[in-house]
Scaffold this active site. Structure first.
Site, PDB file in Angstrom:
ATOM      1  N   GLN A   3     102.750 107.450  96.214  1.00 24.96           N
ATOM      2  CA  GLN A   3     103.466 106.524  95.338  1.00 24.96           C
ATOM      3  C   GLN A   3     104.933 106.379  95.748  1.00 24.96           C
ATOM      4  OE1 GLN A   3     102.683 107.976  91.358  1.00 24.96           O
ATOM      5  NE2 GLN A   3     100.463 107.857  91.657  1.00 24.96           N
TER       6      GLN A   3
ATOM      7  N   GLU B 284      93.499 118.576  99.728  1.00 19.69           N
ATOM      8  CA  GLU B 284      93.629 120.037  99.798  1.00 19.69           C
ATOM      9  C   GLU B 284      92.538 120.759  99.009  1.00 19.69           C
ATOM     10  OE1 GLU B 284      96.615 118.864  96.456  1.00 19.69           O
ATOM     11  OE2 GLU B 284      95.706 117.987  98.244  1.00 19.69           O
TER      12      GLU B 284
ATOM     13  N   CYS C  61      99.112 112.024  96.627  1.00 16.30           N
ATOM     14  CA  CYS C  61      99.231 111.640  95.223  1.00 16.30           C
ATOM     15  C   CYS C  61     100.608 111.005  94.965  1.00 16.30           C
ATOM     16  CB  CYS C  61      98.963 112.841  94.324  1.00 16.30           C
ATOM     17  SG  CYS C  61      98.612 112.385  92.609  1.00 16.30           S
TER      18      CYS C  61
ATOM     19  N   HIS D  38      93.566 114.087  96.562  1.00 14.44           N
ATOM     20  CA  HIS D  38      94.032 115.440  96.892  1.00 14.44           C
ATOM     21  C   HIS D  38      93.081 116.088  97.897  1.00 14.44           C
ATOM     22  CE1 HIS D  38      97.277 116.081  93.880  1.00 14.44           C
ATOM     23  NE2 HIS D  38      96.617 115.151  93.211  1.00 14.44           N
TER      24      HIS D  38
ATOM     25  N   PRO E 118      97.670 155.956  86.805  1.00 14.12           N
ATOM     26  CA  PRO E 118      97.493 154.639  86.184  1.00 14.12           C
ATOM     27  C   PRO E 118      96.041 154.162  86.209  1.00 14.12           C
ATOM     28  CG  PRO E 118      99.443 154.644  87.578  1.00 14.12           C
ATOM     29  CD  PRO E 118      98.728 155.932  87.843  1.00 14.12           C
TER      30      PRO E 118
ATOM     31  N   GLY F 190     103.123 111.688  96.499  1.00 16.18           N
ATOM     32  CA  GLY F 190     103.635 111.472  97.853  1.00 16.18           C
ATOM     33  C   GLY F 190     103.269 110.114  98.411  1.00 16.18           C
TER      34      GLY F 190
END
Length: 543
Positions: A382, A516, A378, A514, A189, A380
């Protein structure tokens, strides 16, 4: 002058081009070179901002507010360079720009064609994205042989020819499968993948051979012979138990030495001590916690790629193994909170749309009432405000206008006006396009002293990245605050709620931004580190 390393993939997709590229970039950076990275995506969407998380995975937001491919998250986690909107572009973005120029008459009546107009625009964007870096890694999305990738491959062929062999090289990732019945790895391959590349004028300089089994010397020698690649440049990259081992694996096979010699660069040897420390902390934890992650895209965990990595980083910084229990929020709606029992903390990430929201709200209520550490991000945040309004204030119809436009208590609503990072005022309405219309990128956030979030960061002002179009409704905020919900973070202009904390709770923090997107394995992130510490305290209390 910038040197270019073009990265392609063959045989199958999902070989890990982004991880391999970022790992090589990390080694070159560890040698004192200035490195940047670009991702070229062959799809026709202008950007991934409106694509389904189930199809594309995470949308990574850069500091300057670009919605980009998740590979840019890998880049920022492996090297210190901050990515921008110039580090990722798509076929759609290229065609959009060329067609706009054609409409303006910039081409003076010429017939617009893939060659030269599209390829010239691709080359222009590559050079612009590379900037003044010593080395620019340029990853081409997709697999060699795909129709969609052809303009990009032709563009890098031209650019490679124009800058010369001393300033450009091609690294090709390929699969070397292990056939259990034969008891050996197969090189065919890879040979055919390189043949496909050579048919369009691209000869690889480096082959990175991915496999789930060791690739022996004889196989590497055979690959080198049939592909015209130096044997020392045929790199075996076997599956690893953590991606943060990859820089060390590539370095041990001399890949960085090959690159530096090929480019004629004068630089130091690689100091990978930081990566060795990361791997040691990752593989030798002293503690263990279990955290429930309640989301709505659990069928494709790549939708939460940066968040999952951030939790891993927090575990590294706390010498703690973080076991994530992935829970679909719709399952909570159907099966109840028994799914949350026994966890040490609860994490509710972002998302869009009504589906699964009630399950998230139930998870928030469980965390708040049972004193389980909670982090909301975010959406979370609200849903944390909605849950508080429903169950503490007694506003049973409290909701977001995203989910119920006729709610009697719309505690979360569309942001109609805000200041961007430059101070310019942006406005939105319900009629605005979905693509590129959110509050995006890095924004200042003012933290209240004495709050949990201030304790985590140790600062009065932080900068975090955003991606949202809904916010806490300021008209109902006085009643919410009076009921006890603490507003511990606000936007730089004080107009928008950024962080809330629940009263009488050991650790309950929910943020609109955010975090993260700025977490890295070497530095971690203060908010996630604080969250894992709280989970560890909870775990030790139960023991």
């Amino acid at each position: 002058m910038t040197r270019y390393i073009f990265v392609t993939g063959g045989v199958v997709s999902s070989l890990g081009k982004g991880i391999a590229s970022a790992s090589l970039a990390a080694i070159l950076e560890a040698r004192g070179l200035k490195v940047t990275m670009l991702k070229l995506d062959p799809y026709i969407n202008v950007d991934p901002g409106t694509m389904s998380p189930f199809q594309h995975g995470e949308v990574f937001v850069t500091h300057d507010g670009a919605e980009t491919d998740l590979d840019l998250g890998h880049y920022e986690r492996f090297i210190r360079t901050t990515m921008t909107q110039n580090n990722n572009f798509t076929t759609g973005r290229v065609y959009e720009h060329v067609l706009r120029k054609e409409r303006r008459g910039d081409y003076l009546g010429a017939t617009i064609q893939v060659i030269p107009h599209i390829t010239d625009e691709i080359k222009r964007r590559i050079i612009k994205g590379a900037g003044d870096a010593d080395v620019a890694m340029v990853e081409i999305g997709g697999t060699v042989g795909d129709i969609e990738s052809q303009p990009f491959l032709e563009a890098i062929r031209q650019l490679r020819f124009e800058v010369g062999a001393k300033r450009a090289m091609l690294m090709h990732l390929t699969l070397v499968p292990y056939i259990a019945t034969a008891g050996e790895t197969k090189t065919k391959p890879t040979q055919h993948s390189v043949k496909e590349l050579r048919s369009i004028g691209l000869q690889p300089d480096v082959l990175v051979c991915r496999s789930d089994h060791p690739i022996d010397i004889s196989s590497r020698r055979k690959i080198a012979q049939f592909t015209n690649v130096e044997e020392r440049a045929v790199i075996a990259l076997e599956d690893a138990d953590t991606i943060y081992k990859i820089p060390g694996i590539l370095h041990s096979q001399g890949l960085d030495d090959f690159v530096v010699e090929r480019f004629g660069l004068q630089c130091n040897g690689a100091d990978l001590s930081e990566w060795e420390a990361v791997v040691d902390a990752k593989l030798n934890p002293e503690h263990e916690v279990t955290i429930a992650m309640v989301g709505k895209y659990m069928e494709l965990l790549d939708a939460y790629k940066s968040l999952i990595e951030a939790m891993s980083h927090a575990g590294i910084s706390n010498r703690t193994k973080v076991n994530l229990r992935y829970i679909d929020s719709e399952d909570i709606e159907n099966q109840g909170t028994a799914l949350l029992e026994g966890v040490d903390a609860i994490l509710v990430p972002g998302g869009f749309g009504l589906r699964g929201v009630e399950g998230k709200i139930t998870a928030v209520q469980y965390a708040r009432e049972n004193k389980v550490p909670y982090l909301g991000i975010c959406l979370g945040m609200q849903v944390a405000v909605i849950e508080f309004a429903r169950n503490v204030l007694g506003w049973k119809d409290a909701n977001s206008t995203e989910f119920d436009s006729k709610s009697g208590h719309p505690v979360v609503g569309l942001i109609t006006e805000w200041e961007d990072a430059t101070g310019a005022v942006e406005t939105r309405t319900e009629a605005s396009d979905l693509g590129g219309t959110m509050r995006l990128g890095a924004q200042d956030c003012l933290l209240e002293q004495g709050s949990l979030v201030h304790d985590c960061y140790g600062k009065d002002v932080i900068v975090e990245r955003h991606r949202h179009r809904y916010e806490v409704n300021n008209n109902l905020l006085p009643q919410i605050k009076e009921a006890g919900l603490k507003i511990s973070g606000r936007s730089g202009d004080g107009a928008l709620v950024e962080v809330v904390e629940a009263p009488d709770h050991p650790w309950f923090v929910a943020c609109q931004f955010h975090p993260e997107f700025t977490s890295t394995p070497r530095d971690g992130h203060p908010l996630f580190s604080g969250f894992v510490k709280a989970a560890l305290t909870q775990h030790q209390k139960k023991a």
